[in-house]
Design an enzyme around this catalytic site. Structure first.
Site, PDB file in Angstrom:
ATOM      1  N   CYS A  74      12.707  41.640  10.210  1.00 38.46           N
ATOM      2  CA  CYS A  74      12.194  42.975   9.896  1.00 38.46           C
ATOM      3  C   CYS A  74      12.501  43.852  11.104  1.00 38.46           C
ATOM      4  O   CYS A  74      12.072  43.548  12.227  1.00 38.46           O
ATOM      5  CB  CYS A  74      10.689  42.884   9.683  1.00 38.46           C
ATOM      6  N   CYS A 193      17.490  48.023   8.025  1.00 37.16           N
ATOM      7  CA  CYS A 193      16.216  47.616   7.446  1.00 37.16           C
ATOM      8  C   CYS A 193      16.579  46.474   6.508  1.00 37.16           C
ATOM      9  O   CYS A 193      17.536  46.598   5.716  1.00 37.16           O
ATOM     10  CB  CYS A 193      15.575  48.758   6.660  1.00 37.16           C
TER      11      CYS A 193
HETATM   12  N1  DGL Z   1      12.305  45.091   6.064  1.00 32.70           N
HETATM   13  C1  DGL Z   1      11.624  45.955   6.980  1.00 32.70           C
HETATM   14  C2  DGL Z   1      12.590  46.435   8.054  1.00 32.70           C
HETATM   15  O1  DGL Z   1      13.617  45.778   8.260  1.00 32.70           O
HETATM   16  C3  DGL Z   1      10.912  46.970   6.132  1.00 32.70           C
HETATM   17  C4  DGL Z   1       9.957  47.784   6.772  1.00 32.70           C
HETATM   18  C5  DGL Z   1       8.796  48.313   5.990  1.00 32.70           C
HETATM   19  O2  DGL Z   1       7.950  47.531   5.540  1.00 32.70           O
HETATM   20  O3  DGL Z   1       8.706  49.537   5.930  1.00 32.70           O
HETATM   21  O4  DGL Z   1      12.367  47.405   8.743  1.00 32.70           O
END
Ligand code: DGL
Length: 275
Positions: A74, A193
Site C-alpha cells: 500500500c 496506488c
Molecule cells: N492501495 C492503497 C495505496 O496503494 C490504497 C489507499 C487507500 O486506501 O486509499 O495507496
C-alpha cells in the site's frame, strides 16, 4: 496454517492483491498471509497519525500470526507509516522482524523506464501530499521531472466495483487528462496506488501511444526476490509450503467475491478484528 511463518502482505483493502498476485507468481514456494483492512478503507484521505496507527495495528497482528517479514503493499501506508515503524517500533517491539514498503523499490526502477525523463505519478491524496515519490525519485534519478496528480475518487470506485461504469470511466479519464496537462513530455505514468493496476488496460487505451503505464507488482516481486537472497537470516525463517491465507476486517463473503476481480482465482477469506 498454524506454526507456519508466512510473508505478510498488507493493504487498506483489495489493492495489495495486485502485488500479492505477482509475489505468488515470482515466489510460488513461499507462504503468504494477506490482510486487507477493508472496513477502514480508504486510507488515502486519512491523516498521517491515523494511517500510522492503523498500519501498526495490522503489522503487529501479522507478526503475532507468525510473519517474520511484512510487505506494506500500500503506497499510502508506505508513505505515511513505514519509516516510523522501521525506525521507532521495530527496534523496540520486534527487533528481529522486518517491514518493507513499495515506494522505494518502485522509484529505484524509474530511471530505466522513461526516455524523456518526464514521469507522472497517479496516487492517493495521502501519497501525493507526502511527496514521497518526488523525494525518492530525486535520490535515484535526479534528472527526472516528476508531476503528480491525486485521484481521491479511484479507491472508493474500485472498492465498490464501480470503476468500469460510464460515470466511473469518465472520472478516471478526467484525472488522467489533468496529469498529462501538467507536463506534455510525460512518457511514463506510474500507478502509485496498488488499487490502480486493475485500471491499467483502460488507462493505456486513453493516453497517447508514446505513454507507458507502469504497475508496481512485477517490480516489487523482483525486489522482494533480491531482498530474500541478500537476507538469509530472514529468508530461512519464512515457511515454504506454497499456501496463502486471506484476512479482512470486512465481511469475509464480500471480500472473497471481490478479491477474485484482482486475483483471477477463487479464494476463501476469514474475518478478523484489528482493534
Ligand atoms: N492501495 C492503497 C495505496 O496503494 C490504497 C489507499 C487507500 O486506501 O486509499 O495507496
Amino acid at each position: 496454517m498454524n506454526k507456519l511463518n508466512p510473508i505478510g502482505v498488507f493493504d487498506s483493502g483489495y489493492g495489495g492483491l495486485t502485488i500479492l498476485a505477482e509475489l505468488q507468481q515470482k515466489l510460488p514456494e513461499y507462504d503468504f498471509l494477506y490482510l486487507g483492512d477493508n472496513a477502514r478503507a480508504p486510507y488515502g484521505p486519512r491523516s498521517f497519525d491515523v494511517v500510522y496507527e492503523f498500519t501498526l495495528e495490522a503489522v503487529e497482528y501479522l507478526f503475532n500470526q507468525g510473519c517474520e517479514l511484512v510487505v506494506l503493499a500500500c503506497n499510502t501506508a508506505s508513505a505515511k507509516a513505514l519509516r516510523t515503524i522501521q525506525q521507532k517500533d521495530l527496534p523496540q517491539l520486534f527487533p528481529s522482524k522486518r517491514v518493507l514498503g513499495v515506494i522505494r523499490p518502485s522509484t529505484e526502477a524509474i530511471g530505466d523506464l522513461s526516455v524523456t525523463n518526464h514521469v507522472g505519478i497517479l496516487a492517493t491524496e495521502g501519497t501525493v501530499k507526502s511527496e514521497s515519490y518526488v523525494i525518492e525519485i530525486g535520490k535515484f534519478s535526479p534528472n527526472t521531472i516528476v508531476s503528480q496528480h491525486a485521484c481521491p475518487i479511484w479507491v472508493p470506485l474500485i472498492e465498490n466495483n464501480k470503476h468500469f461504469t460510464e460515470a466511473g470511466k469518465m472520472l478516471i479519464r478526467e484525472d488522467v487528462e489533468k496529469l498529462l496537462q501538467k507536463d506534455q513530455q510525460i512518457d511514463t505514468i506510474i500507478l502509485a496506488c496498488t488499487h490502480y493496476p486493475i485500471l491499467k488496460e483502460y488507462i493505456q487505451s486513453i493516453v497517447p501511444e508514446n505513454v507507458q503505464i507502469v504497475a508496481q507488482g512485477a517490480i516489487i516481486a523482483e525486489k522482494l526476490h533480491d531482498y530474500l537472497e541478500r537476507h538469509p537470516e530472514i529468508e530461512q525463517k519464512c515457511s515454504k509450503t506454497g499456501n496463502t491465507r486471506y484476512l479482512t476486517t470486512e465481511n469475509e463473503t464480500v471480500f472473497s467475491q471481490n478479491a477474485s476481480l484482482f486475483l483471477n482465482q477463487e479464494i476463501i477469506a476469514e474475518h478478523i478484528k484489528l482493534n
